[in-house]
Write a protein that holds these residues in place. Structure first.
Motif, short mmCIF file in Angstrom:
data_model
loop_
_atom_site.label_atom_id
_atom_site.label_comp_id
_atom_site.label_asym_id
_atom_site.label_seq_id
_atom_site.Cartn_x
_atom_site.Cartn_y
_atom_site.Cartn_z
N ASN A 123 0.82 -1.21 0.00
CA ASN A 123 0.00 0.00 0.00
C ASN A 123 0.85 1.26 0.00
O ASN A 123 0.32 2.36 -0.15
CB ASN A 123 -0.94 -0.01 1.22
CG ASN A 123 -2.00 -1.07 1.09
OD1 ASN A 123 -2.90 -0.98 0.26
ND2 ASN A 123 -1.91 -2.11 1.90
N SER A 124 2.14 1.11 0.17
CA SER A 124 3.08 2.23 0.02
C SER A 124 3.75 2.11 -1.35
O SER A 124 3.78 1.04 -1.95
CB SER A 124 4.14 2.19 1.12
OG SER A 124 3.55 2.29 2.40
N ARG A 149 -5.98 2.51 -3.37
CA ARG A 149 -4.57 2.35 -3.74
C ARG A 149 -4.38 1.78 -5.14
O ARG A 149 -3.30 1.93 -5.74
CB ARG A 149 -3.90 1.43 -2.69
CG ARG A 149 -2.56 0.82 -3.07
CD ARG A 149 -1.44 1.82 -3.19
NE ARG A 149 -0.17 1.15 -3.44
CZ ARG A 149 0.84 1.68 -4.09
NH1 ARG A 149 0.77 2.92 -4.55
NH2 ARG A 149 1.95 0.99 -4.29
N HIS A 152 -2.71 3.78 -8.13
CA HIS A 152 -1.29 4.05 -7.90
C HIS A 152 -0.48 2.77 -7.86
O HIS A 152 0.71 2.77 -8.24
CB HIS A 152 -1.12 4.84 -6.61
CG HIS A 152 -1.78 6.20 -6.65
ND1 HIS A 152 -1.26 7.24 -7.38
CD2 HIS A 152 -2.90 6.65 -6.05
CE1 HIS A 152 -2.05 8.31 -7.24
NE2 HIS A 152 -3.05 7.97 -6.44
N TYR A 153 -1.08 1.68 -7.40
CA TYR A 153 -0.38 0.39 -7.39
C TYR A 153 -0.03 -0.04 -8.81
O TYR A 153 1.11 -0.45 -9.09
CB TYR A 153 -1.25 -0.65 -6.69
CG TYR A 153 -0.65 -2.04 -6.65
CD1 TYR A 153 0.58 -2.27 -6.05
CD2 TYR A 153 -1.34 -3.13 -7.21
CE1 TYR A 153 1.12 -3.56 -6.01
CE2 TYR A 153 -0.80 -4.41 -7.16
CZ TYR A 153 0.43 -4.62 -6.57
OH TYR A 153 0.95 -5.89 -6.53
#
Length: 341
Positions: A123-124, A149, A152-153
């Motif tokens: 998730n980061s 997310r 962006h993932y």
């Protein structure tokens, strides 16, 4: 493999090692506190992951990599789970550097020398350099990716894929269906499927397999190939080759298409200590609906008691093993993405 794949890692943060027990199952404290993953991290879960890998191996006819990559140099496996896929890929390509990421610091007792297992929260933002991997593999991570997310993932995976490289994704769509219409809302199997989806609403997007091709194209991938594969929970006839299989597989492949760059944060991944978490287990022989894990989300967010969860799962397993229902589900989105040279 000229560069050290662990050069940019840090010592493992102790917060990833902390666990606690609920109803005789062990959970990672970091995952629960951060609403990341509501599935246990104990020996039984490792056996379930091994069983699921065996299922996928049979469904995909023993193919680990679908894109045309005869001599890959670097491969990234996002959410390696039991590390089964990463281990087999590293063994098949001994000159290739394979990196596996997972939020759980567990690792097998032995891994190939060219496989590096690291701990990170998907998730980061991924912290690898841009255009770094020939193949980025992501499998069964919908339960661990936050609902906001996903865009962006996918962009992260695009950024770290080299021009001409590929992305391969496999996701499970938790939607139990009956081929002959005999499975109704009153059956435990349908109730399990519905409640499992509802228990994750607002936190996870378990219907994301249906959106993966669009997400990959939006991120910049080209040559997107997507396939939904129905999986049967038991043999519908004696002539079927799959025998007991669970749900349905959706496979998505795509190719990385441009030099578009997506920024990541300077956060550093953590290096997994080689001596941590060596577990002993045997290869499980059951597949099909027995791959169901009574998820903590049903208890926390659907207000079910543990007794009700166990009863529902037990009834669902009985129905799934009944060939009269002709039950299947959607499995895996195989997305193959590529970047033009």
């Amino acid at each position: 493999m000229a560069n050290n794949p662990e050069a940019d890692t840090t010592a493992l943060d102790g917060s990833f090692l902390e666990t606690f027990t609920i109803h005789n199952r062990e959970y990672q404290q970091y995952s629960i506190e951060n609403l990341v993953y509501f599935v246990p991290v104990d020996d039984d879960e490792i056996e379930r992951l091994l069983a699921m890998h065996n299922v996928l191996t049979r469904v995909f006819d023993n193919r680990l990599i679908f894109p045309p990559l005869p001599r890959p140099r670097r491969i990234l496996d996002c959410g390696h789970g039991s590390a089964s896929w990463a281990i087999e890929v590293a063994a098949e390509h001994p000159r290739c550097e394979v990196i596996g990421l997972d939020i759980n610091p567990w690792q097998p007792a032995e891994v190939p020398n060219n496989l590096y297992l690291q701990v990170d929260d998907l998730n980061s933002s991924l912290t690898f350099p841009s255009h770094n991997f020939d193949l980025v593999h992501s499998q069964m991570v919908a339960n661990g990716i936050h609902i906001n997310r996903w865009t962006h993932y996918i962009r992260d995976m695009f950024r770290v894929t080299r021009p001409g490289g590929w992305c391969q994704m496999v996701e499970l769509y938790y939607n139990v269906q009956s081929d002959n219409g005999s499975l109704t809302e009153g059956h435990a199997l349908r109730q399990w499927s519905s409640r499992y989806l509802e228990s994750h609403e607002g936190l996870k997007d378990l219907r994301v397999p249906l959106r993966l091709p669009a997400l990959m194209r939006e991120a910049g991938f080209v040559d997107v190939e997507h396939q939904m594969i129905p999986l049967h929970t038991c043999a519908w006839s004696s002539g079927m080759s799959l025998k007991p299989i669970f749900l349905m597989s959706e496979l998505t492949l795509c190719r990385s298409a441009s030099e578009r760059n997506w920024c990541s944060t300077p956060r550093r991944r953590t290096k997994l200590p080689l001596v941590y978490g060596h577990l002993s287990f045997h290869r499980t022989t059951w597949v099909s609906i027995h791959c169901i894990s009574p998820a903590l989300a049903l208890i926390l967010f659907f207000r079910m008691t543990i007794q009700d969860v166990h009863l529902l799962v037990a009834q669902a397993r009985i129905e799934a093993d009944n060939p009269a229902f002709k039950v299947g589900q959607s499995y895996a989105s195989l997305c193959r993405t590529s970047l033009t040279e």
